[in-house]
Design an enzyme around this catalytic site. Structure first.
Site, mmCIF file in Angstrom:
data_model
loop_
_atom_site.group_PDB
_atom_site.id
_atom_site.type_symbol
_atom_site.label_atom_id
_atom_site.label_comp_id
_atom_site.label_asym_id
_atom_site.label_seq_id
_atom_site.Cartn_x
_atom_site.Cartn_y
_atom_site.Cartn_z
ATOM 1 N N SER A 204 16.399 -24.187 13.650
ATOM 2 C CA SER A 204 16.100 -25.179 14.677
ATOM 3 C C SER A 204 15.369 -26.396 14.128
ATOM 4 O O SER A 204 15.611 -27.520 14.580
ATOM 5 C CB SER A 204 15.268 -24.544 15.798
ATOM 6 O OG SER A 204 15.966 -23.466 16.386
ATOM 7 N N HIS A 250 10.003 -27.012 15.284
ATOM 8 C CA HIS A 250 10.856 -28.003 15.932
ATOM 9 C C HIS A 250 10.272 -29.409 15.786
ATOM 10 O O HIS A 250 10.982 -30.362 15.446
ATOM 11 C CB HIS A 250 11.023 -27.662 17.419
ATOM 12 C CG HIS A 250 11.829 -26.435 17.663
ATOM 13 N ND1 HIS A 250 12.354 -26.117 18.904
ATOM 14 C CD2 HIS A 250 12.208 -25.428 16.836
ATOM 15 C CE1 HIS A 250 13.026 -24.974 18.821
ATOM 16 N NE2 HIS A 250 12.932 -24.533 17.578
#
Length: 300
Positions: A204, A250
């Site tokens: 991610s 992230h």
């Protein structure tokens, strides 16, 4: 450019005595009235290569004339037949590692390759990334691991949606640099903030980096930003509203991908290679700095 019929005969103008019909320098049996717009050689339809102005001969196109510049992608990368090859390879690697981790080598992969870190305040000695350089490989290997089918599927769908267009614009090497630096920066940022006790994995951070780079590309090319901004906002909402998601990875990947893309895409043309190389080096240095600070903080 039409040839000058009054010029003296040459080896490249096969006309007996300089008179008679104009003939192709490569196919003397073929009459022609067209010359190469770069060197002037007479060329027949079989030898004509379309150019921005007129036609070029095979020699000029093939590189014998050193003044011909090699075509590149918008941001300086090498043009290739498959503009999404790296994207496909990355998806293949992620899927292969997931299958191995889920069905073949589960204990080894989950224990030795994830972004696991424990400080001495918990176990009495640092473990995982906090233990020092011999464990830093986890910063990269963790970005190719996933916890469940939905996890890998979500990341790979996102990679396929945004990867090809970004790779086609940057070229393979620059695209791969953005992906890897984003993934590493996401891991390093997560370790810096939570390395005392953490376990994280997933692509991610790298995918968020590509999202940030896509925003920069759309801005630089004056493409409407609405769709990519909506996609980014949606993913940020999920990141900060669903438990169990490592928002640090992230966020770190997003920031790294955005900053790297700015350096790659806004580099002045006359100094593009130097600025782009310095951008990649600077981001790699920032990743190393975060890891060094985190290691010192958690007792490695």
């Amino acid at each position: 450019m039409l040839p000058d019929e009054s010029r003296p005969p040459t080896d490249e103008d096969p006309r007996p005595g300089g008179s008679g019909p104009s003939r192709c320098y490569r196919h003397p049996e073929q009459e022609t009235g067209v010359g190469c717009s770069r060197c002037g050689r007479l060329i027949c339809p079989r030898c004509m290569v379309n150019a921005s102005v007129g036609f070029h001969c095979p020699e000029c196109v093939g590189g014998d004339n050193r003044r011909v510049r090699q075509a590149t992608t918008r941001f300086g990368g090498q043009l290739t037949a498959d503009g999404a090859l790296v994207t496909k390879v990355l998806i293949g690697i992620n899927l292969a590692v997931f299958l191995l981790a889920a069905y073949v080598l589960t204990p080894w992969l989950s224990e030795d390759l994830s972004l696991f870190s424990v400080g001495p305040q918990i176990t009495g000695f640092p473990y995982g990334v906090a233990a020092g350089p011999d464990q830093w490989y986890r910063l990269l290997t963790a970005t190719f691991l996933h916890v469940a089918p939905w996890h890998v599927a979500t990341n790979m769908v996102m990679l396929w949606v945004i990867g090809p267009s970004l790779e086609a614009a940057l070229g393979r090497v620059r695209f791969l640099a953005v992906y890897l630096l984003s993934g590493l920066a996401g891991s390093a940022f997560a370790f810096l903030l939570a390395g005392g006790f953490m376990n994280s994995l997933g692509a991610s951070g790298a995918v968020f980096g590509l999202l940030g780079a896509t925003v920069v590309m759309f801005k630089q090319t004056r493409t409407p930003l609405g769709p990519v901004i909506a996609l980014l906002v949606f993913n940020l909402i999920v990141t900060f509203s669903v438990s169990g998601i490592d928002w640090r990875a992230h966020t770190g990947g997003l920031i790294a991908g955005t900053l790297t893309a700015i350096g790659l895409m806004y580099a002045p043309r006359e100094r593009r290679a130097v600025v782009q190389a310095l951008t990649v080096a600077a981001m790699a240095g920032l990743v190393l700095l975060m890891v060094l600070v985190g290691t010192a903080r958690y007792g490695g």
